[in-house]
Write a protein that holds these residues in place. Structure first.
Motif, PDB file in Angstrom:
ATOM      1  N   GLY A   1       5.778   1.375   2.761  1.00 49.65           N
ATOM      2  CA  GLY A   1       4.571   0.541   2.839  1.00 49.65           C
ATOM      3  C   GLY A   1       3.391   1.275   3.443  1.00 49.65           C
ATOM      4  N   TYR A   2       3.615   2.010   4.520  1.00 50.28           N
ATOM      5  CA  TYR A   2       2.521   2.773   5.128  1.00 50.28           C
ATOM      6  C   TYR A   2       1.994   3.833   4.167  1.00 50.28           C
ATOM      7  N   ASN A   3       2.900   4.412   3.378  1.00 51.02           N
ATOM      8  CA  ASN A   3       2.467   5.403   2.393  1.00 51.02           C
ATOM      9  C   ASN A   3       1.639   4.771   1.291  1.00 51.02           C
ATOM     10  N   LEU A   4       2.086   3.639   0.751  1.00 45.00           N
ATOM     11  CA  LEU A   4       1.332   2.964  -0.304  1.00 45.00           C
ATOM     12  C   LEU A   4      -0.073   2.638   0.168  1.00 45.00           C
ATOM     13  N   LEU A   5      -0.178   2.214   1.419  1.00 43.06           N
ATOM     14  CA  LEU A   5      -1.479   1.872   1.982  1.00 43.06           C
ATOM     15  C   LEU A   5      -2.350   3.113   2.130  1.00 43.06           C
ATOM     16  N   ARG A   6      -1.767   4.178   2.638  1.00 46.51           N
ATOM     17  CA  ARG A   6      -2.532   5.421   2.821  1.00 46.51           C
ATOM     18  C   ARG A   6      -2.985   6.004   1.488  1.00 46.51           C
ATOM     19  N   TRP A   7      -2.119   5.933   0.477  1.00 51.90           N
ATOM     20  CA  TRP A   7      -2.503   6.442  -0.833  1.00 51.90           C
ATOM     21  C   TRP A   7      -3.657   5.641  -1.420  1.00 51.90           C
ATOM     22  N   SER A   8      -3.740   4.372  -1.055  1.00 53.46           N
ATOM     23  CA  SER A   8      -4.801   3.514  -1.588  1.00 53.46           C
ATOM     24  C   SER A   8      -6.155   3.792  -0.943  1.00 53.46           C
TER      25      SER A   8
ATOM     26  N   SER B   1      -2.231  23.991 -10.952  1.00 56.99           N
ATOM     27  CA  SER B   1      -1.733  23.461  -9.682  1.00 56.99           C
ATOM     28  C   SER B   1      -2.170  22.022  -9.484  1.00 56.99           C
ATOM     29  N   SER B   2      -2.592  21.371 -10.558  1.00 53.32           N
ATOM     30  CA  SER B   2      -3.081  20.008 -10.410  1.00 53.32           C
ATOM     31  C   SER B   2      -2.229  19.048 -11.217  1.00 53.32           C
ATOM     32  N   ILE B   3      -2.481  17.769 -11.064  1.00 55.38           N
ATOM     33  CA  ILE B   3      -1.798  16.737 -11.810  1.00 55.38           C
ATOM     34  C   ILE B   3      -2.844  15.877 -12.478  1.00 55.38           C
ATOM     35  N   GLN B   4      -2.688  15.656 -13.776  1.00 54.14           N
ATOM     36  CA  GLN B   4      -3.666  14.880 -14.509  1.00 54.14           C
ATOM     37  C   GLN B   4      -3.305  13.412 -14.477  1.00 54.14           C
ATOM     38  N   VAL B   5      -4.301  12.577 -14.625  1.00 54.67           N
ATOM     39  CA  VAL B   5      -4.119  11.137 -14.574  1.00 54.67           C
ATOM     40  C   VAL B   5      -4.622  10.525 -15.862  1.00 54.67           C
TER      41      VAL B   5
ATOM     42  N   ILE C   1       9.952   9.259   3.904  1.00 54.66           N
ATOM     43  CA  ILE C   1       9.207   9.126   2.643  1.00 54.66           C
ATOM     44  C   ILE C   1       7.742   9.456   2.905  1.00 54.66           C
ATOM     45  N   LYS C   2       7.177  10.349   2.117  1.00 54.02           N
ATOM     46  CA  LYS C   2       5.763  10.695   2.212  1.00 54.02           C
ATOM     47  C   LYS C   2       5.384  11.515   0.991  1.00 54.02           C
ATOM     48  N   ALA C   3       4.082  11.638   0.759  1.00 52.53           N
ATOM     49  CA  ALA C   3       3.608  12.304  -0.457  1.00 52.53           C
ATOM     50  C   ALA C   3       4.066  13.746  -0.550  1.00 52.53           C
ATOM     51  N   SER C   4       4.198  14.430   0.581  1.00 59.11           N
ATOM     52  CA  SER C   4       4.630  15.827   0.548  1.00 59.11           C
ATOM     53  C   SER C   4       6.100  15.975   0.173  1.00 59.11           C
ATOM     54  N   ASN C   5       6.843  14.865   0.151  1.00 65.59           N
ATOM     55  CA  ASN C   5       8.240  14.889  -0.273  1.00 65.59           C
ATOM     56  C   ASN C   5       8.437  14.279  -1.661  1.00 65.59           C
ATOM     57  N   ILE C   6       7.330  14.055  -2.375  1.00 65.36           N
ATOM     58  CA  ILE C   6       7.404  13.499  -3.729  1.00 65.36           C
ATOM     59  C   ILE C   6       6.794  14.528  -4.688  1.00 65.36           C
TER      60      ILE C   6
ATOM     61  N   GLU D   1       1.063  15.321  -2.058  1.00 63.95           N
ATOM     62  CA  GLU D   1       0.118  15.480  -0.949  1.00 63.95           C
ATOM     63  C   GLU D   1      -0.897  16.573  -1.263  1.00 63.95           C
ATOM     64  N   LYS D   2      -0.493  17.560  -2.039  1.00 61.59           N
ATOM     65  CA  LYS D   2      -1.402  18.662  -2.396  1.00 61.59           C
ATOM     66  C   LYS D   2      -2.285  18.300  -3.573  1.00 61.59           C
ATOM     67  N   THR D   3      -1.959  17.224  -4.270  1.00 57.79           N
ATOM     68  CA  THR D   3      -2.666  16.909  -5.511  1.00 57.79           C
ATOM     69  C   THR D   3      -3.353  15.555  -5.427  1.00 57.79           C
ATOM     70  N   ILE D   4      -2.754  14.533  -6.001  1.00 61.04           N
ATOM     71  CA  ILE D   4      -3.471  13.257  -6.139  1.00 61.04           C
ATOM     72  C   ILE D   4      -3.664  12.500  -4.835  1.00 61.04           C
ATOM     73  N   PHE D   5      -2.832  12.754  -3.814  1.00 58.49           N
ATOM     74  CA  PHE D   5      -2.962  12.015  -2.562  1.00 58.49           C
ATOM     75  C   PHE D   5      -3.427  12.892  -1.404  1.00 58.49           C
ATOM     76  N   ASN D   6      -4.105  13.953  -1.712  1.00 57.60           N
ATOM     77  CA  ASN D   6      -4.659  14.809  -0.670  1.00 57.60           C
ATOM     78  C   ASN D   6      -5.777  14.052   0.040  1.00 57.60           C
ATOM     79  N   PRO D   7      -5.628  13.745   1.341  1.00 53.57           N
ATOM     80  CA  PRO D   7      -6.644  12.939   2.034  1.00 53.57           C
ATOM     81  C   PRO D   7      -8.005  13.618   2.117  1.00 53.57           C
ATOM     82  N   ASN D   8      -8.034  14.941   1.982  1.00 55.51           N
ATOM     83  CA  ASN D   8      -9.318  15.649   2.062  1.00 55.51           C
ATOM     84  C   ASN D   8     -10.159  15.491   0.799  1.00 55.51           C
TER      85      ASN D   8
END
Length: 438
Positions: free
Chosen positions: A255-262, A356-360, A182-187, A138-145
């Motif tokens: 499923g809701y998480n996969l959708l939000r991450w997309s 503090s980041s994650i590379q892709v 299940i959510k990005a902040s717990n992964i 949630e702090k890195t690749i899936f941060n909604p901001n």
């Protein structure tokens, strides 16, 4: 009249522990605390090392500390003790490697736990010693901001994460539990040498048993007093209704998480629905009745990843007590997308902690046409939210990376629909909530 807001359960946070405080776990091993590195709604996280260790740089562990009377860490400690011993996880991987090669499981190992009384205040605390991980997704690749809407790299990553989490959920479910949060902040990504470039599902404070010791599944029963547990954006319809969560609940939350991450934001993440879980539940029911409409609401007129739609269609047909076909979900939906769209040699190494980041990794751009067969539903196809005029699943028909347009935007339930196929143990909609007309 708007629904009453469910009062938040307030948990007391721990006082700050002094540096070098010594904790003794259940088997007598001692752990020395370092600095506090995090604090949440229930407790605090400290760096920790074995007491006799002389290392000041190889900080592989953390201690999660909560007041003794807080419930979440008590639940989490017992789950770790019962289900997360190294030999249990390694045995499960070994037993399942005959079907598919599994290098690791996204479940952290149990290390140690215990209780501790702070001398200065005589307050009692529980603690759980865990492996140290990197910053959560949630702090890195899936941060909604800072979210970058669905592209080839992100789509590939989401498919890989889904596969890893489906293995983890299968393990948890086979132990008789559901995760429920299940959510990005717990992964999180692993940072130790043995777990580098892997992800892990954390936070088992909301786990619960879905079946009794005699292997009998809990029965479907709505309890409004327990309604809306979990993180409201991702809470399953069962949990909204106060029903004991089941395996399909975890699939729905994922499923809701996969959708939000997309896409970065779900349709019910607006000010209209803030602090009103009843309205959030109604929106979810509306979209589960018409999944193409959900895709359009999220992706507008842009192409959308068809594997997400297929995944929603699958879990939406599961009965309350039905066991999901995890292998079908992994192989016929997510892995099929990776094989036929991205054509990459996958190494589980895009979770690289860099500061503090994650590379892709740079993956190939997907072609317009994705030849992926429809996922076949399980034998039991009684849905918990009945959909009118939904296209039949035909595994022989190739899919096109669809544009989010549908002629069924105004589809409504027929007058004789009952949301549960006539079976009370499969319906997720209580009798007084069957109709949600605009």
């Amino acid at each position: 009249m708007p629904a009453k807001k469910k009062p938040k359960i307030l948990h007391k946070l721990p006082e700050k522990f002094p540096a070098n405080e010594i904790l003794t776990d259940l088997v007598g091993n001692k752990w020395k605390l370092g600095v506090q590195i995090g604090i949440g709604g229930f407790g605090a996280i400290y760096l920790a090392i074995p007491h006799l260790s002389q290392s000041k740089t190889n900080l592989e562990y953390v201690a999660k500390i909560e007041p003794f009377n807080n419930g979440p860490l008590f639940t989490e400690m017992h789950f770790y003790q019962r289900c997360c011993k190294r030999e249990q996880i390694e045995e499960w991987i070994h037993n399942h490697n005959s079907v598919r090669k599994i290098l690791s499981l996204a479940i952290p190992y149990y290390i140690a736990c215990g209780s501790h009384t702070l001398a200065s205040s005589q307050n009692k605390y529980r603690f759980l010693i865990m492996e140290r991980f990197g910053p959560d997704l949630e702090k890195t690749i899936f941060n909604p901001n800072v979210h970058n809407k669905c592209n080839a790299n992100l789509r590939s990553m989401i498919c890989h994460i889904a596969i890893r989490l489906l293995y983890a959920l299968q393990y948890i479910h086979e132990k008789g539990y559901v995760h429920s949060d299940i959510k990005a902040s717990n992964i999180v990504p692993g940072i130790s040498k043995s777990h580098l470039h892997q992800i892990f599902l954390l936070d088992y404070g909301l786990v619960s048993k879905y079946k009794f010791e005699g292997e009998k599944h809990k029965t479907f029963k709505i309890d409004n007093k327990k309604g809306h547990d979990g993180t409201v954006e991702f809470t399953s319809i069962d949990a909204h209704n106060g029903t004991e969560p089941s395996r399909r609940s975890d699939l729905e939350v994922l499923g809701y998480n996969l959708l939000r991450w997309s896409v970065g934001k779900l349709p019910w993440e607006t000010n209209t629905f803030t602090n009103n879980p009843e309205l959030v539940m109604k929106e979810k029911i509306k979209y589960l009745k018409n999944i193409p409409l959900l895709m359009k609401a999220c992706f507008k007129n842009n192409p959308f990843p068809v594997e997400i739609q297929k995944y929603f269609q699958y879990f939406n047909r599961l009965k309350y007590e039905e066991m999901p076909d995890y292998e079908l979900l992994r192989e016929d939906i997510f892995n099929a997308t990776l094989k036929q769209t991205f054509k990459i040699n996958y190494k589980d190494d895009f979770f690289r902690p860099s500061n503090s980041s994650i590379q892709v990794e740079n993956f190939k751009k997907p072609p317009t046409v994705v030849k992926i067969p429809y996922a076949k539903p399980g034998k039991s196809t009684v849905p918990h939210v009945i959909v009118k005029n939904e296209p039949k699943l035909n595994h022989k028909r190739p899919l096109i990376l669809s544009k989010s347009s549908s002629n069924s935007e105004t589809d409504e339930l027929s007058e004789d629909s009952n949301f549960g196929g006539g079976a009370p143990s499969t319906s997720r909609i209580p009798p007084n909530k069957k109709r949600h007309k605009k």
